[in-house]
Design an enzyme around this catalytic site. Structure first.
Site, PDB file in Angstrom:
ATOM      1  N   SER A  77      17.034 -11.261  78.763  1.00  9.88           N
ATOM      2  CA  SER A  77      18.377 -10.802  78.405  1.00  9.88           C
ATOM      3  C   SER A  77      19.343 -11.895  77.983  1.00  9.88           C
ATOM      4  CB  SER A  77      18.993 -10.010  79.558  1.00  9.88           C
ATOM      5  OG  SER A  77      18.451  -8.717  79.580  1.00  9.88           O
ATOM      6  N   LYS A  93      29.663 -12.178  81.247  1.00 11.84           N
ATOM      7  CA  LYS A  93      28.991 -10.875  81.196  1.00 11.84           C
ATOM      8  C   LYS A  93      29.540  -9.994  82.310  1.00 11.84           C
ATOM      9  CE  LYS A  93      24.232  -8.999  80.980  1.00 11.84           C
ATOM     10  NZ  LYS A  93      22.795  -9.345  81.125  1.00 11.84           N
ATOM     11  N   SER A 108      20.023  -7.810  77.202  1.00 13.44           N
ATOM     12  CA  SER A 108      21.170  -6.998  77.560  1.00 13.44           C
ATOM     13  C   SER A 108      22.494  -7.753  77.458  1.00 13.44           C
ATOM     14  CB  SER A 108      21.008  -6.496  78.995  1.00 13.44           C
ATOM     15  OG  SER A 108      21.023  -7.585  79.903  1.00 13.44           O
TER      16      SER A 108
END
Lengths: 94, 476, 485
Positions: free
Chosen positions: C178, C79, C154
């Site tokens: 997330s 990420k 997210s």
């Protein structure tokens, strides 16, 4: 209830530009989210200690032993503007 | 109208730990710009702080020396505001639970002891440094070497009643921090910084007047001058029926005035909240006690001991113990010396005078305490007159030479040979029959004149006590 | 069978027994990326040159007969809010569009030490704030199961990458769901560790007291393997737990007979899609059939979780994101005539809407007048929520709930509906508030879209989660289903 003007003031404190119209569009959402805090009114929190670290970890400290710093070139590599080994900003008069 | 002045001080002391407060970069004054930096102290995304144990220890040391309660539980908080020298845009500090609180410090005002309350001592980190160019340059530069240097902030109660008291308080506090060996306390370099809150109120009024905060005072003298200026300004405004504006003002040393500061870098509200990247500090009583046990002798204790051990007056002892350096110098000189009072006179007299005149530190004064001790011995033994000794002292700090050598090189050795002095006195008496007669008629002033003549005849080298004695003998 | 569609442990075995090289694995994954990335949009940066360098060195070491660990030569996606030295870390924000960290995050050091190969950085909601990855300043990421739908957020890029076989595993971060929510929406395993079990050093902070880095994996065994590498004390993170870290592989292939499972009724209440509720309850049935004891319980403080979450995270975000001021790194406006304009223009141009909104929430709730009402009370209620979980875990080994109340939404749906975006956090945020671990594991499909089941345990009790999840997976086949791309 938070008013639009209050929101504009917060924006300026947070160093964010915001127009009246933008404030208008988010003020409702702002109040919905913050409004949920009123749920806490049901609770008796008088004798409850605020939680600081959720795992109740305390006293994490390191010994006072120097380690090498980063090279200046590396630390300044991301700087938008630099001069004489320093970060450059607008002139500030003190 | 009579006014009463109320002053409280906020003192920031940089701690002389080896590393910074929350990262392992070196804590060092000076150094090439931005070379003692890392992602933590430059506030890089993802970098995290880890508390320096020494910072807590030093702060507790200060707290104990200042009679504070040490919090067994405390925590750090974020103080949020924007400024280019503050890389995370928040300062890690302590808000509602400081490490130390409710302490006190004794000062002496007009010979009377006065206790000044200390509200709190908390730990925090310093910001970087702004470098401002010349007027024609349209930029400022930021150096982060100082960013993250550990500080303690010591906040006094509004117990100070005059600029002089404020100065005495700061002087005493500075001395204590130096004794504790936790800070260099150099006001010029900024390792000790003082902000003052001052207000005045009509005598008898209970409520405090509106206060102003004064910054940028870089010496003890500047603190006193700035507060004197501000005190007068408040009084004048109030007398003229005006009102004081609550604001921050900056002391302009060159002009000798305070000027209103625009409130840059000052948020309307610092939005304090507990620092989630650090965990609470929980101290054990045993640890605190072990620090208490290791505290060095502090000025008040030392003062009492000096009075007792060296038989010097209370006043002398309080001056001599103001700084650790001076007290150590005195003691090194007075220990084993026959005449500690003379040592005290010399240290408080010549030593302090020269330091003040030359604006130098004790260690820059080229004199070993043992050498001063021997200089005083020379006076006590009659080898040197007091004036001669002062001349020798001047030479000593200029050249670093020993007093014995200088006495002869400067030709200041006193004539202490009684036979030689008797001859000299006899000759003077013969040449001054008139004065001898006057003396015998009871005009005691004549004796002084005769002493003076004898000294003159010896070119100042005769021991005056001896001349006195011999004169009296011969005249009786 | 294509190499890219295997699991981490399968590919590990093939490399260990010399069937294939790390380079071949990498070829396969990059080929897959080439094929599907245009449709999915999981990645913001690909690090091909770097990846091949590592692959070659792993292959050389293996040839020399070196014994290599589970992750050696395994391609991983990261990420883009996790700092990678020398590789852009943008947080999907214009603010950090060109930011190259001078250091690696702790987890990146660990992955590198283990020989894992970072193949790219994945898309996210800007600064990890959002539920759909639509708040990225650079692109949208599509759900591999339905390209008209969001992958969740997210960590949507990391979830989609694994679901689309564009990586064997990936790292995400979980502040309020997330990892678990996009894992559920993309039909893979996602794990949010105990707070403090994985160092946050190098994770660009959203909300420091809730953020945790965790993995997305193709199955439970892979997840256990990865956790073994991510977990561990780090002295650079003061909140890192100085605990004993166990071997999670030891929790695989265990009998769950007699284990106690609690079903907190508040997590099955109104607002949960009934089909999702049924799928989760069916999943629980599977576990019951394997000998677990299941009981409904009540966690009455659950309803306070959403306000606690928004108050604390927004306050911390306000402060954590204040450093993005255009001074030392990141975006600086072209137009400014003084310091104030430098700040205001840089921040206003650099941050997106959602980020600004959260900053404003924090700016407001932290004023000295508001602090006690909002923040202080939230810190108190957080303690009560943790206590409630502690008590529940005195009786139960794990708690089970839906991972998310709804299936993947269509693009734009969330921004139009405040309550979808903000009130659907009810199943995920209490876990972050309490700092406990939880896994989302696929438990079926609703209208062709994956559904996740959330398994929670007490702090540092992840072995129980692995045990239950692995038992579930061995007796179902949801994890074997792949989207058709």
């Amino acid at each position: 209830m938070v008013e639009k003007n209050e929101l504009l003031k917060m924006a300026s404190i947070a160093k964010l530009k915001m127009t009246e119209e933008e404030a208008e569009t988010i003020v409702k959402k702002f109040n919905v989210v913050l409004g949920t805090a009123s749920l806490f009114n049901e609770l008796d929190l008088e004798d409850v200690e605020p939680s600081y670290n959720i795992n109740s970890v305390t006293n994490v400290m390191r010994e006072d032993i120097p380690k090498e710093s980063f090279e200046r070139e590396i630390m300044l590599a991301n700087a938008p503007e630099k001069l004489y080994g320093c970060i450059k900003v607008s002139k500030i008069i003190e | 109208m009579n006014f009463e002045t109320i002053i409280g001080l906020e003192v920031h002391a940089e701690l002389k730990t080896k590393t910074k407060a929350f990262c392992s970069c070196i804590n060092e004054f000076g150094g090439e710009v931005n070379t003692n930096c890392c992602p933590v102290c430059m506030g890089y995304p993802g970098a995290l702080p880890v508390l320096n144990k020494k910072l807590v220890e030093y702060a507790v040391r200060a707290g104990l020396a200042l009679n504070c309660e040490i919090s067994l539980f405390s925590k750090t908080d974020r103080k949020n505001y924007f400024y280019p020298d503050l890389p995370k845009a928040f300062q890690i500090s302590q808000y509602d639970i400081p490490l130390c609180k409710n302490g006190s410090l004794k000062i002496e005002v007009d010979g009377k002891e006065k206790v000044i309350g200390i509200t709190r001592i908390h730990i925090e980190e310093d910001a970087g440094k702004m470098l401002h160019g010349t007027e024609s340059e349209d930029y400022s530069l930021v150096d982060f070497n100082r960013s993250g240097v550990p500080l303690i902030e010591i906040v006094s109660e509004p117990d100070l009643r005059s600029p002089l008291e404020a100065r005495l308080y700061l002087e005493k506090l500075k001395g204590i921090l130096e004794y504790l060996e936790i800070s260099d306390c150099k006001m010029q370099e900024g390792s000790l910084r003082c902000d003052a809150n001052i207000s005045v109120r009509p005598v008898g009024q209970k409520e405090f007047g509106v206060k102003t905060e004064i910054k940028n005072m870089n010496s003890l003298k500047a603190l006193q001058r700035a507060l004197e200026y501000e005190e007068e300004r408040h009084k004048r405004i109030l007398t003229e029926g005006g009102t004081i504006v609550q604001e921050t003002r900056r002391w302009d040393e060159a002009k000798g005035i305070t000027v209103s500061m625009r409130t840059k870098g000052q948020a309307d509200d610092y939005r304090y909240f507990p620092e989630p990247d650090l965990v609470p500090i929980v101290l054990e009583k045993e640890w605190i006690e072990s620090i208490r046990k290791d505290l060095p002798e502090l000025p008040d204790e030392k003062r009492k001991r000096f009075v007792k051990e060296y038989g010097i007056p209370e006043y002398d002892a309080s001056i001599l113990t103001l700084t650790k350096e001076l007290s150590n110098f005195f003691e090194a000189c007075a220990k084993g010396h026959k005449n500690p009072k003379a040592v005290s006179n010399w240290v408080m007299g010549e030593v302090l005078r020269v330091m003040k005149e030359k604006d130098i530190e004790l260690k820059e004064l080229n004199i070993k305490p043992q050498s001063l001790g021997r200089l005083i011995d020379l006076v006590d033994e009659g080898v040197l007159s007091n004036t001669g000794a002062k001349q020798v002292f001047e030479e000593m700090y200029k050249t670093g030479e020993e007093p014995e050598v200088l006495v002869d090189r400067l030709g200041l050795r006193q004539i202490s040979d009684e036979g030689a002095i008797i001859e000299l006195v006899k000759k003077v008496l013969e040449e001054n029959q008139k004065s001898v007669e006057d003396y015998k008629k009871g005009k005691t002033n004549a004796l002084g004149y005769l002493v003076g003549q004898c000294m003159k005849a010896s070119k100042g080298k005769a021991n005056p006590q001896l001349i006195n004695k011999i004169l009296k003998d011969l005249l009786s | 069978m294509n190499l890219y569609s295997l699991t981490l442990h399968e590919i590990r075995d093939k490399m260990r027994n010399g069937e294939i090289s790390s380079k071949e694995v990498l070829d396969s994954v990059y080929k897959r990326i080439e094929e599907v990335e245009d449709k999915i949009g999981a990645y913001l940066t690909l690090t091909k040159d770097y990846a091949y360098e590592v692959a070659e060195s792993i292959d050389r070491r293996r040839l020399k007969g070196e014994e290599l660990g589970d992750l050696a030569g395994i391609p991983v996606a990261v990420k883009d809010n996790i700092s990678t030295k020398g590789i852009k870390t943008t947080c999907a924000s214009k603010m950090l569009e060109n930011y190259v960290p001078p250091f690696d995050a702790h987890v990146i050091e660990k992955l590198k030490d283990a020989g894992a190969i970072i193949i790219g950085k994945t898309n996210l909601d800007e600064f990890a704030m959002g539920h759909s990855t639509e708040n990225s300043a650079f692109k949208i990421t599509k759900n591999p199961w339905d390209l008209e739908r969001v992958p969740g957020g997210s960590s949507g890029g990391s979830a989609a990458a694994v679901a689309a076989d564009e990586a064997y595993f990936s790292l995400g971060s979980d502040t309020g769901g997330s990892i678990r929510q996009p894992a559920a929406m993309c039909g893979i395993v996602g794990f949010k560790p105990t707070y403090g079990a994985v160092s946050r050093y190098g994770l660009v902070a959203f909300a420091s007291s809730f953020d945790q880095i965790g993995p997305f994996a193709k199955d439970v065994e892979d997840c256990a393997i990865i956790l073994n590498y991510l977990y561990g004390h780090d002295e650079r993170d003061s909140t890192s737990l100085p605990a004993e870290y166990e071997d999670f592989k030891a929790a695989l292939n265990k009998d769950i007979k007699g284990m106690k499972i609690g079903l907190p009724k508040e997590y099955f209440a109104e607002g949960i899609d009934p089909e999702i509720k049924d799928l989760v309850l069916n999943g629980v049935k599977v576990l019951e059939n394997l000998g677990a004891h299941v009981e409904e319980i009540s966690l009455p403080h659950t309803k306070y979780a959403v306000p606690v979450y928004y108050i604390i995270t927004s306050a911390e975000a306000f402060s954590n994101l204040a450093r993005f001021d255009g001074v030392r790194y990141g975006y600086r406006t072209k137009e400014y005539k003084d310091l104030e304009e430098l700040y205001v223009n840089s921040r206003s141009e650099g941050f997106g809407k959602e980020v600004k909104f959260r900053i404003l929430l924090g700016t407001y709730s932290l004023t000295s007048e508001n602090y006690d009402y909002y923040h202080k009370r939230a810190l108190k209620v957080r303690r009560l929520i943790r206590q409630e979980f502690d008590e529940a875990f005195n009786k139960y080994d794990v708690l089970i709930s839906p991972s998310y109340p709804i299936v993947a939404t269509k693009f734009g749906e969330q921004s139009e509906n405040v309550s979808i975006a903000y009130m659907s956090d009810i199943c995920t945020v209490p876990i972050n508030i309490a700092g406990i671990p939880a896994m989302s594991i696929p438990c079926g499909f609703s209208k062709g879209l994956p559904v996740g089941m959330q398994i929670m345990s007490k702090a540092m009790g992840e072995a129980a989660i692995i045990k239950v999840a692995h038992a579930f997976e061995r007796n179902t086949d949801y994890n074997k289903k792949k989207p058709s791309l």
